[in-house]
Design a protein around this motif. Structure first.
Motif, PDB file in Angstrom:
ATOM      1  N   VAL A 130      18.408  -6.026  44.666  1.00 54.52           N
ATOM      2  CA  VAL A 130      19.837  -6.347  44.536  1.00 54.52           C
ATOM      3  C   VAL A 130      20.551  -5.122  43.973  1.00 54.52           C
ATOM      4  O   VAL A 130      20.173  -4.603  42.917  1.00 54.52           O
ATOM      5  N   LEU A 131      21.559  -4.638  44.693  1.00 58.40           N
ATOM      6  CA  LEU A 131      22.407  -3.543  44.231  1.00 58.40           C
ATOM      7  C   LEU A 131      23.811  -4.081  44.012  1.00 58.40           C
ATOM      8  O   LEU A 131      24.324  -4.847  44.837  1.00 58.40           O
ATOM      9  N   PHE A 132      24.465  -3.702  42.925  1.00 57.06           N
ATOM     10  CA  PHE A 132      25.829  -4.194  42.673  1.00 57.06           C
ATOM     11  C   PHE A 132      26.623  -3.145  41.909  1.00 57.06           C
ATOM     12  O   PHE A 132      26.057  -2.298  41.208  1.00 57.06           O
ATOM     13  N   HIS A 133      27.926  -3.207  42.052  1.00 58.87           N
ATOM     14  CA  HIS A 133      28.794  -2.330  41.259  1.00 58.87           C
ATOM     15  C   HIS A 133      30.090  -3.060  40.962  1.00 58.87           C
ATOM     16  O   HIS A 133      30.487  -4.020  41.657  1.00 58.87           O
ATOM     17  N   ALA A 134      30.771  -2.630  39.896  1.00 57.15           N
ATOM     18  CA  ALA A 134      32.013  -3.270  39.474  1.00 57.15           C
ATOM     19  C   ALA A 134      33.119  -2.969  40.476  1.00 57.15           C
ATOM     20  O   ALA A 134      33.256  -1.831  40.927  1.00 57.15           O
ATOM     21  N   ARG A 135      33.879  -4.010  40.828  1.00 53.43           N
ATOM     22  CA  ARG A 135      34.972  -3.785  41.789  1.00 53.43           C
ATOM     23  C   ARG A 135      36.161  -3.096  41.136  1.00 53.43           C
ATOM     24  O   ARG A 135      36.921  -2.416  41.790  1.00 53.43           O
ATOM     25  N   ARG A 136      36.362  -3.298  39.843  1.00 51.37           N
ATOM     26  CA  ARG A 136      37.447  -2.604  39.135  1.00 51.37           C
ATOM     27  C   ARG A 136      36.898  -1.342  38.510  1.00 51.37           C
ATOM     28  O   ARG A 136      35.814  -1.358  37.924  1.00 51.37           O
ATOM     29  N   PRO A 137      37.612  -0.221  38.617  1.00 55.62           N
ATOM     30  CA  PRO A 137      37.130   0.975  37.918  1.00 55.62           C
ATOM     31  C   PRO A 137      37.158   0.753  36.415  1.00 55.62           C
ATOM     32  O   PRO A 137      38.048   0.076  35.898  1.00 55.62           O
ATOM     33  N   GLU A 138      36.173   1.282  35.716  1.00 55.61           N
ATOM     34  CA  GLU A 138      36.135   1.139  34.273  1.00 55.61           C
ATOM     35  C   GLU A 138      37.262   1.971  33.659  1.00 55.61           C
ATOM     36  O   GLU A 138      37.738   2.939  34.237  1.00 55.61           O
ATOM     37  N   PRO A 139      37.720   1.573  32.441  1.00 55.30           N
ATOM     38  CA  PRO A 139      38.828   2.312  31.811  1.00 55.30           C
ATOM     39  C   PRO A 139      38.514   3.795  31.698  1.00 55.30           C
ATOM     40  O   PRO A 139      37.393   4.190  31.380  1.00 55.30           O
ATOM     41  N   ASP A 140      39.536   4.599  31.999  1.00 56.18           N
ATOM     42  CA  ASP A 140      39.461   6.055  31.885  1.00 56.18           C
ATOM     43  C   ASP A 140      38.505   6.693  32.890  1.00 56.18           C
ATOM     44  O   ASP A 140      38.182   7.872  32.775  1.00 56.18           O
TER      45      ASP A 140
END
Length: 570
Positions: A130-140
């Motif tokens: 399972v590969l996943f990543h956050a859809r919102r960019p992290e702050p900064d």
């Protein structure tokens, strides 16, 4: 059997061998990644996943991934029947989704995109990556640069690369799979240069996408000049493991600084490549070569932002190729040792002998099958065949120990086969590393009334087959006892038979008759039928045709065969 983790220490768990290997692979992936077993429990996780979920590995390993992580848009537990990932997991297929949610340690939800694919854990175990990543960019976080593929396609490609390349231990097959993964998806040309074990460079693969077909260009393949130590040119740097680089026809138009630069100019001229990306293929131990992706008919040039993806692919290829090379090296050592240890047949007046040995087709299955024939101190001839349990270098070494001790006992002790094998069994148990083995020891000598007499004892081995000159075939089932290495200490028995004029005696190992999904009786019947049909053939033809007809096509074991033919009446 131990589970995916055994004990806990400092918040992390000690992983089983397959899980530990998976965890090492995951760390090379630049996004959140974990592997679940066939029950959906997390068995390996990378540090990026720990960061995204704010959960240490110890809180993930051993838990059902769906129950622990999957949430709906409102942060509530996701019903299993509505979970798209779980449906694909149970179907054993690759899948992806742009919008889903995972639970974090503080109870909040993390909007994610994900991709999953089957994952081979080895030792007949299957898992799911399972590969996943956050859809919102992290702050900064800086704004990402344009890349070769959208994020989900990139993750799916990396997952497929990991799964496909690590599931083979054949170098040529790994290279073929690598090419099909990147051509024509990323480029219409793929070139792979490999550094051999003698530190020579060989242009191993030059392939072009022509419509739906992949066309090899063997005229561009072959040996390459040595790698220059300080050349700044792209391929030279990649083969030294320095860096990935972009290149084009203009890169090699100046005065060449090495023979490799000359070959590169020839490559660009012959292929019409207008843009190329070159990345080193590295393992954890050494630089193995370089991967070049080129565009000739495809529009657009490669950009610097494309290099991380190509580097990721090349890094996974390096790990897979290194494993395959190590495996094939071990197989070659074992086969060489085994072939040197298998003896030449003695010349015995009046008797014909033929032997054959075929290794297993799988590199992982080098075995301990062996045969032997030698003259005894009283003028008789000894025949032996056996199988040491195991399929590795140790099995081949164990075969040598058993065979050499048998020769010593049989020559020094003028005793029947049963007594010699009893002594051998005692020795195997106490002074070798062999756990268990099967064998037949036979003695062939001229009978008092003329003709030839066979006496033998059988230690758990498939029975000898005796085929008359007229095609009557019978198994010699007498003289049977338990295999070597049990420590039972039971007395063994001998059996005796006269060999009819012109008859053929066949000793063989189980790889000739065993076939998955079929009973042993079926294999024995198949052998008897074909041996009877071939009884009139010359002995060399008899053994060759018997192997061709009887050995199962799906055989994953090695095969040893010894045939003896006595003379006809004159």
């Amino acid at each position: 059997m131990a589970g995916p983790e055994d004990t806990q220490s400092n918040g992390r768990r000690l992983l089983s061998a397959p899980a530990a290997a998976a965890a090492e692979v995951l760390e090379a992936i630049g996004t959140g990644a974990y592997v679940v077993d066939e029950q959906g429990r997390v068995i390996a996780v990378n540090s990026r996943a720990e960061q995204l979920l704010d959960l240490p590995a110890g809180d993930l390993l051993g838990h059902d991934a769906h129950d622990l992580l999957h949430r709906d848009a409102h942060g509530q537990p996701m019903p299993r029947t509505q979970c798209r990932m779980r449906g694909a997991f149970h179907a054993g297929r690759a899948a992806q989704a742009d919008e889903d949610y995972f639970a974090r340690k503080d109870g909040s939800t993390l909007p994610i995109s994900w991709s999953i694919a089957p994952f081979d854990l080895g030792a007949c175990e299957r898992g799911t990556l399972v590969l996943f990543h956050a859809r919102r960019p992290e702050p900064d976080a800086p704004e990402p640069a344009a890349t070769l593929l959208p994020d989900l396609e990139r993750l799916a490609l990396l997952a497929a690369t990991t799964t496909q390349l690590t599931s083979t231990l054949d170098v040529d097959e790994a290279l073929r799979r690598l090419v099909t993964l990147v051509v024509p998806r990323l480029a219409d040309w793929a070139i792979i240069d490999l550094i051999t074990e003698r530190d020579e460079v060989w242009r191993t693969v030059v392939v072009e996408a022509a419509g739906a077909a992949l066309v090899p260009h063997e005229e561009l393949q072959g040996p390459m000049p040595p790698v220059p130590e300080e050349s700044p040119m792209p391929l030279s740097r990649a083969l030294r493991g320095v860096a990935s680089t972009l290149a084009g026809p203009q890169t090699y138009q100046g005065q060449p600084d090495s023979g490799i630069a000359v070959e590169q100019r020839r490559l660009f001229d012959a292929t019409g490549i207008h843009s190329a990306a070159i990345a080193p293929i590295r393992s954890t131990r050494a630089v193995l070569g370089a991967l070049t992706l080129g565009r000739a008919k495809q529009s657009g040039d490669f950009h610097t932002a494309d290099l991380p993806l190509i580097e990721d692919i090349a890094r996974r290829a390096g790990l897979a190729l290194d494993n395959a090379r190590l495996y094939q090296r071990q197989r070659k050592v074992a086969e060489t040792m085994q072939n040197h240890l298998l003896p030449q047949m003695p010349r015995v007046s009046g008797l014909q002998m033929a032997v054959r040995y075929l290794p297993a087709p799988d590199a992982s299955q080098v075995g301990g099958d062996w045969y032997d024939a030698f003259s005894l101190s009283d003028g008789a001839t000894a025949l032996a065949i056996g199988d040491v349990v195991g399929h590795d270098l140790e099995a081949a070494a164990g075969m040598a120990q058993v065979r050499n001790m048998l020769r010593a006992y049989a020559w020094a002790l003028r005793e029947p086969p049963s007594r010699i094998v009893e002594r051998l069994d005692e020795a195997v148990t106490h002074i070798t590393d062999v756990t268990m083995a099967t064998m037949i020891l036979a003695r062939v000598e001229e009978a008092d009334e003329g003709g030839w007499k066979l006496s033998w004892t059988n230690a758990g081995h498939p029975p000898p087959l005796l085929i008359s000159h007229d095609g009557l075939a019978d198994y010699l089932t007498a003289g049977h006892g338990i295999l070597l290495g049990t420590g039972a200490g039971k007395p063994r028995v001998d059996a005796t038979a006269l060999l009819p004029p012109g008859s053929t005696l066949l000793l063989y190992t189980d790889g000739l008759i065993e076939e998955s999904g079929h009973s042993l009786d079926e294999g024995l019947h198949r052998l008897r039928r074909h041996a009877a049909a071939l009884a009139h053939r010359p002995l060399a033809s008899f053994t060759d045709q018997l192997l061709r007809r009887v050995r199962p096509s799906a055989n994953d074991d090695d095969v040893a065969l010894l045939a003896l033919r006595v003379p006809t009446l004159t």
